[in-house]
Design a protein around this motif. Structure first.
Motif, PDB file in Angstrom:
ATOM      1  N   ARG A  36      22.283   2.659  -9.916  1.00 55.53           N
ATOM      2  CA  ARG A  36      21.449   1.755  -9.115  1.00 55.53           C
ATOM      3  C   ARG A  36      22.171   0.430  -8.902  1.00 55.53           C
ATOM      4  O   ARG A  36      22.080  -0.173  -7.834  1.00 55.53           O
ATOM      5  CB  ARG A  36      20.104   1.504  -9.803  1.00 55.53           C
ATOM      6  CG  ARG A  36      19.135   2.641  -9.606  1.00 55.53           C
ATOM      7  CD  ARG A  36      17.807   2.396 -10.276  1.00 55.53           C
ATOM      8  NE  ARG A  36      17.303   1.049 -10.033  1.00 55.53           N
ATOM      9  CZ  ARG A  36      16.328   0.496 -10.717  1.00 55.53           C
ATOM     10  NH1 ARG A  36      15.750   1.146 -11.698  1.00 55.53           N
ATOM     11  NH2 ARG A  36      15.926  -0.722 -10.434  1.00 55.53           N
ATOM     12  N   ALA A  37      22.915  -0.017  -9.909  1.00 57.17           N
ATOM     13  CA  ALA A  37      23.666  -1.270  -9.795  1.00 57.17           C
ATOM     14  C   ALA A  37      24.694  -1.186  -8.666  1.00 57.17           C
ATOM     15  O   ALA A  37      24.927  -2.171  -7.963  1.00 57.17           O
ATOM     16  CB  ALA A  37      24.350  -1.604 -11.116  1.00 57.17           C
ATOM     17  N   PHE A  38      25.301  -0.016  -8.467  1.00 58.34           N
ATOM     18  CA  PHE A  38      26.246   0.175  -7.362  1.00 58.34           C
ATOM     19  C   PHE A  38      25.555  -0.080  -6.032  1.00 58.34           C
ATOM     20  O   PHE A  38      26.088  -0.775  -5.160  1.00 58.34           O
ATOM     21  CB  PHE A  38      26.829   1.593  -7.409  1.00 58.34           C
ATOM     22  CG  PHE A  38      27.736   1.921  -6.252  1.00 58.34           C
ATOM     23  CD1 PHE A  38      29.085   1.646  -6.322  1.00 58.34           C
ATOM     24  CD2 PHE A  38      27.228   2.504  -5.101  1.00 58.34           C
ATOM     25  CE1 PHE A  38      29.934   1.943  -5.256  1.00 58.34           C
ATOM     26  CE2 PHE A  38      28.061   2.800  -4.031  1.00 58.34           C
ATOM     27  CZ  PHE A  38      29.413   2.516  -4.117  1.00 58.34           C
ATOM     28  N   LEU A  39      24.347   0.457  -5.866  1.00 61.53           N
ATOM     29  CA  LEU A  39      23.604   0.258  -4.621  1.00 61.53           C
ATOM     30  C   LEU A  39      23.186  -1.200  -4.454  1.00 61.53           C
ATOM     31  O   LEU A  39      23.231  -1.746  -3.352  1.00 61.53           O
ATOM     32  CB  LEU A  39      22.374   1.170  -4.584  1.00 61.53           C
ATOM     33  CG  LEU A  39      22.669   2.667  -4.505  1.00 61.53           C
ATOM     34  CD1 LEU A  39      21.358   3.456  -4.556  1.00 61.53           C
ATOM     35  CD2 LEU A  39      23.459   3.013  -3.271  1.00 61.53           C
ATOM     36  N   GLU A  40      22.796  -1.834  -5.548  1.00 66.63           N
ATOM     37  CA  GLU A  40      22.424  -3.252  -5.489  1.00 66.63           C
ATOM     38  C   GLU A  40      23.618  -4.106  -5.068  1.00 66.63           C
ATOM     39  O   GLU A  40      23.482  -5.001  -4.229  1.00 66.63           O
ATOM     40  CB  GLU A  40      21.878  -3.711  -6.837  1.00 66.63           C
ATOM     41  CG  GLU A  40      20.537  -3.099  -7.169  1.00 66.63           C
ATOM     42  CD  GLU A  40      20.120  -3.307  -8.621  1.00 66.63           C
ATOM     43  OE1 GLU A  40      20.826  -4.019  -9.368  1.00 66.63           O
ATOM     44  OE2 GLU A  40      19.084  -2.733  -9.001  1.00 66.63           O
ATOM     45  N   ARG A  41      24.783  -3.828  -5.634  1.00 68.74           N
ATOM     46  CA  ARG A  41      25.991  -4.569  -5.252  1.00 68.74           C
ATOM     47  C   ARG A  41      26.337  -4.324  -3.789  1.00 68.74           C
ATOM     48  O   ARG A  41      26.749  -5.243  -3.078  1.00 68.74           O
ATOM     49  CB  ARG A  41      27.172  -4.172  -6.143  1.00 68.74           C
ATOM     50  CG  ARG A  41      27.141  -4.815  -7.509  1.00 68.74           C
ATOM     51  CD  ARG A  41      28.451  -4.605  -8.263  1.00 68.74           C
ATOM     52  NE  ARG A  41      28.852  -3.209  -8.392  1.00 68.74           N
ATOM     53  CZ  ARG A  41      28.479  -2.399  -9.360  1.00 68.74           C
ATOM     54  NH1 ARG A  41      27.683  -2.824 -10.330  1.00 68.74           N
ATOM     55  NH2 ARG A  41      28.903  -1.147  -9.392  1.00 68.74           N
ATOM     56  N   ASP A  42      26.173  -3.083  -3.335  1.00 69.05           N
ATOM     57  CA  ASP A  42      26.463  -2.757  -1.943  1.00 69.05           C
ATOM     58  C   ASP A  42      25.553  -3.569  -1.014  1.00 69.05           C
ATOM     59  O   ASP A  42      26.021  -4.124  -0.023  1.00 69.05           O
ATOM     60  CB  ASP A  42      26.277  -1.261  -1.694  1.00 69.05           C
ATOM     61  CG  ASP A  42      26.523  -0.903  -0.237  1.00 69.05           C
ATOM     62  OD1 ASP A  42      27.685  -0.975   0.194  1.00 69.05           O
ATOM     63  OD2 ASP A  42      25.547  -0.586   0.464  1.00 69.05           O
ATOM     64  N   ARG A  43      24.275  -3.647  -1.321  1.00 73.95           N
ATOM     65  CA  ARG A  43      23.352  -4.426  -0.480  1.00 73.95           C
ATOM     66  C   ARG A  43      23.731  -5.901  -0.507  1.00 73.95           C
ATOM     67  O   ARG A  43      23.733  -6.571   0.523  1.00 73.95           O
ATOM     68  CB  ARG A  43      21.903  -4.249  -0.944  1.00 73.95           C
ATOM     69  CG  ARG A  43      21.347  -2.861  -0.692  1.00 73.95           C
ATOM     70  CD  ARG A  43      19.851  -2.795  -0.874  1.00 73.95           C
ATOM     71  NE  ARG A  43      19.373  -3.285  -2.144  1.00 73.95           N
ATOM     72  CZ  ARG A  43      19.192  -2.557  -3.237  1.00 73.95           C
ATOM     73  NH1 ARG A  43      19.474  -1.259  -3.215  1.00 73.95           N
ATOM     74  NH2 ARG A  43      18.718  -3.092  -4.331  1.00 73.95           N
ATOM     75  N   TRP A  44      24.077  -6.414  -1.666  1.00 76.87           N
ATOM     76  CA  TRP A  44      24.431  -7.822  -1.805  1.00 76.87           C
ATOM     77  C   TRP A  44      25.712  -8.151  -1.029  1.00 76.87           C
ATOM     78  O   TRP A  44      25.838  -9.208  -0.432  1.00 76.87           O
ATOM     79  CB  TRP A  44      24.591  -8.163  -3.285  1.00 76.87           C
ATOM     80  CG  TRP A  44      24.933  -9.592  -3.521  1.00 76.87           C
ATOM     81  CD1 TRP A  44      24.074 -10.653  -3.564  1.00 76.87           C
ATOM     82  CD2 TRP A  44      26.242 -10.133  -3.735  1.00 76.87           C
ATOM     83  NE1 TRP A  44      24.769 -11.807  -3.799  1.00 76.87           N
ATOM     84  CE2 TRP A  44      26.102 -11.524  -3.902  1.00 76.87           C
ATOM     85  CE3 TRP A  44      27.515  -9.580  -3.799  1.00 76.87           C
ATOM     86  CZ2 TRP A  44      27.187 -12.359  -4.122  1.00 76.87           C
ATOM     87  CZ3 TRP A  44      28.593 -10.411  -4.018  1.00 76.87           C
ATOM     88  CH2 TRP A  44      28.420 -11.784  -4.187  1.00 76.87           C
ATOM     89  N   ALA A  45      26.657  -7.211  -1.030  1.00 71.09           N
ATOM     90  CA  ALA A  45      27.973  -7.452  -0.432  1.00 71.09           C
ATOM     91  C   ALA A  45      28.033  -7.146   1.063  1.00 71.09           C
ATOM     92  O   ALA A  45      29.068  -7.346   1.673  1.00 71.09           O
ATOM     93  CB  ALA A  45      29.022  -6.624  -1.168  1.00 71.09           C
ATOM     94  N   GLY A  46      26.959  -6.654   1.644  1.00 71.71           N
ATOM     95  CA  GLY A  46      26.990  -6.407   3.080  1.00 71.71           C
ATOM     96  C   GLY A  46      26.572  -5.019   3.507  1.00 71.71           C
ATOM     97  O   GLY A  46      26.706  -4.672   4.671  1.00 71.71           O
ATOM     98  N   ALA A  47      26.106  -4.212   2.608  1.00 70.19           N
ATOM     99  CA  ALA A  47      25.491  -2.917   2.895  1.00 70.19           C
ATOM    100  C   ALA A  47      26.308  -1.973   3.763  1.00 70.19           C
ATOM    101  O   ALA A  47      26.102  -1.850   4.955  1.00 70.19           O
ATOM    102  CB  ALA A  47      24.099  -3.100   3.481  1.00 70.19           C
ATOM    103  N   LYS A  48      27.231  -1.295   3.141  1.00 65.04           N
ATOM    104  CA  LYS A  48      27.929  -0.191   3.802  1.00 65.04           C
ATOM    105  C   LYS A  48      27.024   1.036   3.840  1.00 65.04           C
ATOM    106  O   LYS A  48      27.210   1.904   4.674  1.00 65.04           O
ATOM    107  CB  LYS A  48      29.229   0.131   3.074  1.00 65.04           C
ATOM    108  CG  LYS A  48      30.245  -0.980   3.186  1.00 65.04           C
ATOM    109  CD  LYS A  48      31.503  -0.641   2.439  1.00 65.04           C
ATOM    110  CE  LYS A  48      32.472  -1.816   2.532  1.00 65.04           C
ATOM    111  NZ  LYS A  48      33.655  -1.620   1.723  1.00 65.04           N
TER     112      LYS A  48
END
Length: 68
Positions: free
Chosen positions: A20-32
């Motif tokens: 889940r942390a991977f998805l949270e980081r992805d959203r924070w960083a610009g959502a690929k």
């Protein structure tokens, strides 16, 4: 409008084999990885968007940068 079921972050993480942390980081960083925000806090993912993301990750070698 589609009848596609929306997955929560844990379900999406399980589907992709990530945390889940991977998805949270992805959203924070610009959502690929595309996501849907419902209200002020609820984040959901469509399975078709997750499958599209997986397709974009196909590589022909470790030095290959683009999809397919």
């Amino acid at each position: 409008m589609t009848n596609e079921q929306l997955l929560n972050s844990q379900q999406a993480a399980d589907y992709l084999g990530v945390s889940r942390a991977f998805l949270e980081r992805d959203r924070w960083a610009g959502a690929k990885i595309p996501f849907i925000k419902i209200g002020s806090r609820a984040v959901r993912y469509r399975q078709s968007d997750l499958e599209g993301y997986i397709e974009q990750q196909v590589r022909l070698s470790t030095s290959h940068q683009g999809g397919k």
